[in-house]
Scaffold this motif. Sequence first.
Motif, PDB file in Angstrom:
ATOM      1  N   ALA A   4     -13.093   5.938  -8.636  1.00 53.88           N
ATOM      2  CA  ALA A   4     -12.115   6.182  -7.567  1.00 53.88           C
ATOM      3  C   ALA A   4     -10.920   5.255  -7.711  1.00 53.88           C
ATOM      4  CB  ALA A   4     -12.780   5.997  -6.204  1.00 53.88           C
ATOM      5  N   TYR A   5     -11.183   3.969  -8.037  1.00 54.09           N
ATOM      6  CA  TYR A   5     -10.099   3.018  -8.232  1.00 54.09           C
ATOM      7  C   TYR A   5      -9.209   3.447  -9.398  1.00 54.09           C
ATOM      8  CZ  TYR A   5     -12.334  -0.280  -5.019  1.00 54.09           C
ATOM      9  OH  TYR A   5     -12.859  -0.875  -3.925  1.00 54.09           O
ATOM     10  N   LYS A   6      -9.834   3.837 -10.509  1.00 60.01           N
ATOM     11  CA  LYS A   6      -9.063   4.275 -11.668  1.00 60.01           C
ATOM     12  C   LYS A   6      -8.232   5.506 -11.337  1.00 60.01           C
ATOM     13  CE  LYS A   6     -12.101   2.490 -15.326  1.00 60.01           C
ATOM     14  NZ  LYS A   6     -12.956   2.855 -16.483  1.00 60.01           N
ATOM     15  N   PHE A   7      -8.814   6.403 -10.542  1.00 55.06           N
ATOM     16  CA  PHE A   7      -8.084   7.618 -10.155  1.00 55.06           C
ATOM     17  C   PHE A   7      -6.821   7.272  -9.370  1.00 55.06           C
ATOM     18  CE2 PHE A   7      -7.277  10.841  -6.868  1.00 55.06           C
ATOM     19  CZ  PHE A   7      -6.980  11.935  -7.664  1.00 55.06           C
ATOM     20  N   PHE A   8      -6.962   6.392  -8.373  1.00 53.17           N
ATOM     21  CA  PHE A   8      -5.808   6.024  -7.550  1.00 53.17           C
ATOM     22  C   PHE A   8      -4.771   5.226  -8.359  1.00 53.17           C
ATOM     23  CE2 PHE A   8      -8.774   6.757  -3.946  1.00 53.17           C
ATOM     24  CZ  PHE A   8      -7.988   7.671  -3.241  1.00 53.17           C
ATOM     25  N   VAL A   9      -5.249   4.393  -9.263  1.00 51.69           N
ATOM     26  CA  VAL A   9      -4.318   3.651 -10.121  1.00 51.69           C
ATOM     27  C   VAL A   9      -3.491   4.603 -10.969  1.00 51.69           C
ATOM     28  CG1 VAL A   9      -4.181   2.107 -12.114  1.00 51.69           C
ATOM     29  CG2 VAL A   9      -5.656   1.518 -10.201  1.00 51.69           C
ATOM     30  N   TRP A  10      -4.152   5.597 -11.554  1.00 55.35           N
ATOM     31  CA  TRP A  10      -3.432   6.584 -12.356  1.00 55.35           C
ATOM     32  C   TRP A  10      -2.452   7.387 -11.511  1.00 55.35           C
ATOM     33  CZ3 TRP A  10      -2.618   7.073 -17.304  1.00 55.35           C
ATOM     34  CH2 TRP A  10      -3.515   6.507 -18.201  1.00 55.35           C
ATOM     35  N   ILE A  11      -2.869   7.774 -10.303  1.00 54.17           N
ATOM     36  CA  ILE A  11      -1.996   8.564  -9.426  1.00 54.17           C
ATOM     37  C   ILE A  11      -0.742   7.777  -9.061  1.00 54.17           C
ATOM     38  CG2 ILE A  11      -1.769   9.526  -7.097  1.00 54.17           C
ATOM     39  CD1 ILE A  11      -3.264  11.341  -8.992  1.00 54.17           C
ATOM     40  N   PHE A  12      -0.926   6.528  -8.626  1.00 52.51           N
ATOM     41  CA  PHE A  12       0.225   5.724  -8.209  1.00 52.51           C
ATOM     42  C   PHE A  12       1.111   5.346  -9.394  1.00 52.51           C
ATOM     43  CE2 PHE A  12      -2.644   4.564  -4.530  1.00 52.51           C
ATOM     44  CZ  PHE A  12      -1.930   5.320  -3.604  1.00 52.51           C
ATOM     45  N   THR A  13       0.490   5.174 -10.550  1.00 52.60           N
ATOM     46  CA  THR A  13       1.290   4.894 -11.751  1.00 52.60           C
ATOM     47  C   THR A  13       2.159   6.088 -12.115  1.00 52.60           C
ATOM     48  OG1 THR A  13      -0.436   3.415 -12.595  1.00 52.60           O
ATOM     49  CG2 THR A  13       1.194   4.227 -14.170  1.00 52.60           C
ATOM     50  N   LEU A  15       3.168   8.436 -10.077  1.00 50.19           N
ATOM     51  CA  LEU A  15       4.199   8.573  -9.048  1.00 50.19           C
ATOM     52  C   LEU A  15       5.343   7.591  -9.281  1.00 50.19           C
ATOM     53  CD1 LEU A  15       2.063   9.046  -5.796  1.00 50.19           C
ATOM     54  CD2 LEU A  15       3.514  10.748  -6.920  1.00 50.19           C
ATOM     55  N   ALA A  16       4.994   6.354  -9.629  1.00 46.80           N
ATOM     56  CA  ALA A  16       6.032   5.345  -9.862  1.00 46.80           C
ATOM     57  C   ALA A  16       6.936   5.747 -11.023  1.00 46.80           C
ATOM     58  CB  ALA A  16       5.377   3.990 -10.144  1.00 46.80           C
ATOM     59  N   TYR A  17       6.325   6.177 -12.134  1.00 47.69           N
ATOM     60  CA  TYR A  17       7.116   6.602 -13.287  1.00 47.69           C
ATOM     61  C   TYR A  17       7.930   7.865 -12.971  1.00 47.69           C
ATOM     62  CZ  TYR A  17       5.255   3.303 -16.701  1.00 47.69           C
ATOM     63  OH  TYR A  17       4.956   2.169 -17.400  1.00 47.69           O
ATOM     64  N   THR A  18       7.378   8.740 -12.148  1.00 47.85           N
ATOM     65  CA  THR A  18       8.082   9.974 -11.798  1.00 47.85           C
ATOM     66  C   THR A  18       9.338   9.675 -10.993  1.00 47.85           C
ATOM     67  OG1 THR A  18       6.008  11.223 -11.776  1.00 47.85           O
ATOM     68  CG2 THR A  18       7.897  12.184 -10.624  1.00 47.85           C
ATOM     69  N   PHE A  19       9.189   8.851  -9.949  1.00 44.07           N
ATOM     70  CA  PHE A  19      10.346   8.518  -9.121  1.00 44.07           C
ATOM     71  C   PHE A  19      11.396   7.738  -9.914  1.00 44.07           C
ATOM     72  CE2 PHE A  19       7.252   8.885  -5.457  1.00 44.07           C
ATOM     73  CZ  PHE A  19       7.798  10.071  -4.982  1.00 44.07           C
ATOM     74  N   ALA A  20      10.929   6.801 -10.744  1.00 43.25           N
ATOM     75  CA  ALA A  20      11.871   6.047 -11.572  1.00 43.25           C
ATOM     76  C   ALA A  20      12.597   6.977 -12.544  1.00 43.25           C
ATOM     77  CB  ALA A  20      11.138   4.951 -12.334  1.00 43.25           C
ATOM     78  N   ILE A  22      13.191  10.209 -12.143  1.00 43.28           N
ATOM     79  CA  ILE A  22      14.141  11.042 -11.399  1.00 43.28           C
ATOM     80  C   ILE A  22      15.433  10.296 -11.131  1.00 43.28           C
ATOM     81  CG2 ILE A  22      14.551  12.163  -9.176  1.00 43.28           C
ATOM     82  CD1 ILE A  22      11.567  12.891  -9.147  1.00 43.28           C
ATOM     83  N   ILE A  23      15.306   9.032 -10.721  1.00 44.84           N
ATOM     84  CA  ILE A  23      16.500   8.226 -10.427  1.00 44.84           C
ATOM     85  C   ILE A  23      17.329   8.021 -11.689  1.00 44.84           C
ATOM     86  CG2 ILE A  23      17.300   5.947  -9.703  1.00 44.84           C
ATOM     87  CD1 ILE A  23      14.845   5.826  -7.850  1.00 44.84           C
ATOM     88  N   ILE A  24      16.666   7.685 -12.789  1.00 47.43           N
ATOM     89  CA  ILE A  24      17.388   7.433 -14.035  1.00 47.43           C
ATOM     90  C   ILE A  24      18.068   8.699 -14.535  1.00 47.43           C
ATOM     91  CG2 ILE A  24      17.089   6.838 -16.470  1.00 47.43           C
ATOM     92  CD1 ILE A  24      14.884   4.898 -15.589  1.00 47.43           C
ATOM     93  N   ILE A  25      17.361   9.818 -14.488  1.00 49.86           N
ATOM     94  CA  ILE A  25      17.939  11.088 -14.944  1.00 49.86           C
ATOM     95  C   ILE A  25      19.143  11.467 -14.087  1.00 49.86           C
ATOM     96  CG2 ILE A  25      17.511  13.575 -15.127  1.00 49.86           C
ATOM     97  CD1 ILE A  25      14.634  12.870 -15.929  1.00 49.86           C
ATOM     98  N   TYR A  26      19.027  11.250 -12.791  1.00 49.74           N
ATOM     99  CA  TYR A  26      20.152  11.576 -11.891  1.00 49.74           C
ATOM    100  C   TYR A  26      21.373  10.716 -12.216  1.00 49.74           C
ATOM    101  CZ  TYR A  26      22.875  12.062  -7.615  1.00 49.74           C
ATOM    102  OH  TYR A  26      23.885  12.290  -6.721  1.00 49.74           O
ATOM    103  N   ILE A  27      21.140   9.424 -12.433  1.00 44.95           N
ATOM    104  CA  ILE A  27      22.253   8.528 -12.769  1.00 44.95           C
ATOM    105  C   ILE A  27      22.904   8.941 -14.084  1.00 44.95           C
ATOM    106  CG2 ILE A  27      22.832   6.165 -13.442  1.00 44.95           C
ATOM    107  CD1 ILE A  27      20.717   5.194 -11.481  1.00 44.95           C
ATOM    108  N   LEU A  28      22.080   9.244 -15.081  1.00 43.74           N
ATOM    109  CA  LEU A  28      22.619   9.660 -16.379  1.00 43.74           C
ATOM    110  C   LEU A  28      23.367  10.984 -16.269  1.00 43.74           C
ATOM    111  CD1 LEU A  28      19.599   8.766 -18.711  1.00 43.74           C
ATOM    112  CD2 LEU A  28      21.711   7.469 -18.383  1.00 43.74           C
TER     113      LEU A  28
END
Length: 266
Positions: A4-13, A15-20, A22-28
């Motif tokens: 369960a811990y590994k699952f949540f770590v992967w999910i949040f990781t 999400l973090a890379y996805t949002f980052a 999106i922001i970088i692609i938008y800026i570019l």
Amino acid sequence: MTKAYKFFVWIFTILAYTFAGIIIIYILFEGIPNISPSLFEWKYTSTNVSVMPALISTLFTIILTLLITLPIGIFTAIYLSNYAKNKIFIKAIRFATEILSSIPSIVYGLFGYLFFVKTLSLNYSLIAGCLTLAIMILPTIIRTTEEAILTVNPLQAHASLALGATKIQTIFKVVIPEAMDGILGGIFLSTGRIVGESAALIYTMGSQPSIPKTIGNSARTLAVHMFMLSSEGFHVNEAYATAVLLLVFVILINWISSKITKSLVK
């Protein structure tokens, strides 16, 4: 539970890379089409809104701030980890650094304005901004350096002392080299905060769009330059282009930092 811990770590990781991403692609996407040769002219005008003065001012700010902060931060960490014996005093210093780390940058800007700009009569200047930034990043330098020193195997220091080396020699020839990776990590983390800071610098360094000739002159960094362009509303496209250049600048700093870290650690 481990799965369960590994699952949540992967999910949040993810999400973090996805949002980052999106922001970088938008800026570019918004910034790259607006990059033009006029942005790199040596002198700023209201027509070309050149980033070159801001880029050079950013380099000056990084160098001057680190020159002020590193001796104080590193020697404080050495004292706390090797010389301080009073546990209450050590806990008080650590608590103070943690509190200072959590203070919003705008509060530092107001303090810098009241103390450096007004009380010390430094006016809006490069030195006033760098002194304010030095106070901001000092807790990070102290805590990361202290933690890096404490992770060094104490047996290495004991062996050095047993062979006749003094405590000072042991610290600087055995402990510090072993802790260099962590120390440099804190320095480069602080450098990233210097590059991205704007609120504190507007109140202390000002926003003069020219290359400072002395540390007493006003200047603006890339982050402040981007903020000024976007807030004025006349050069929003150039603000996006500045954001792209700021992103590239940070990536270059991180790449150079990693190369320096690997070479020094080796």
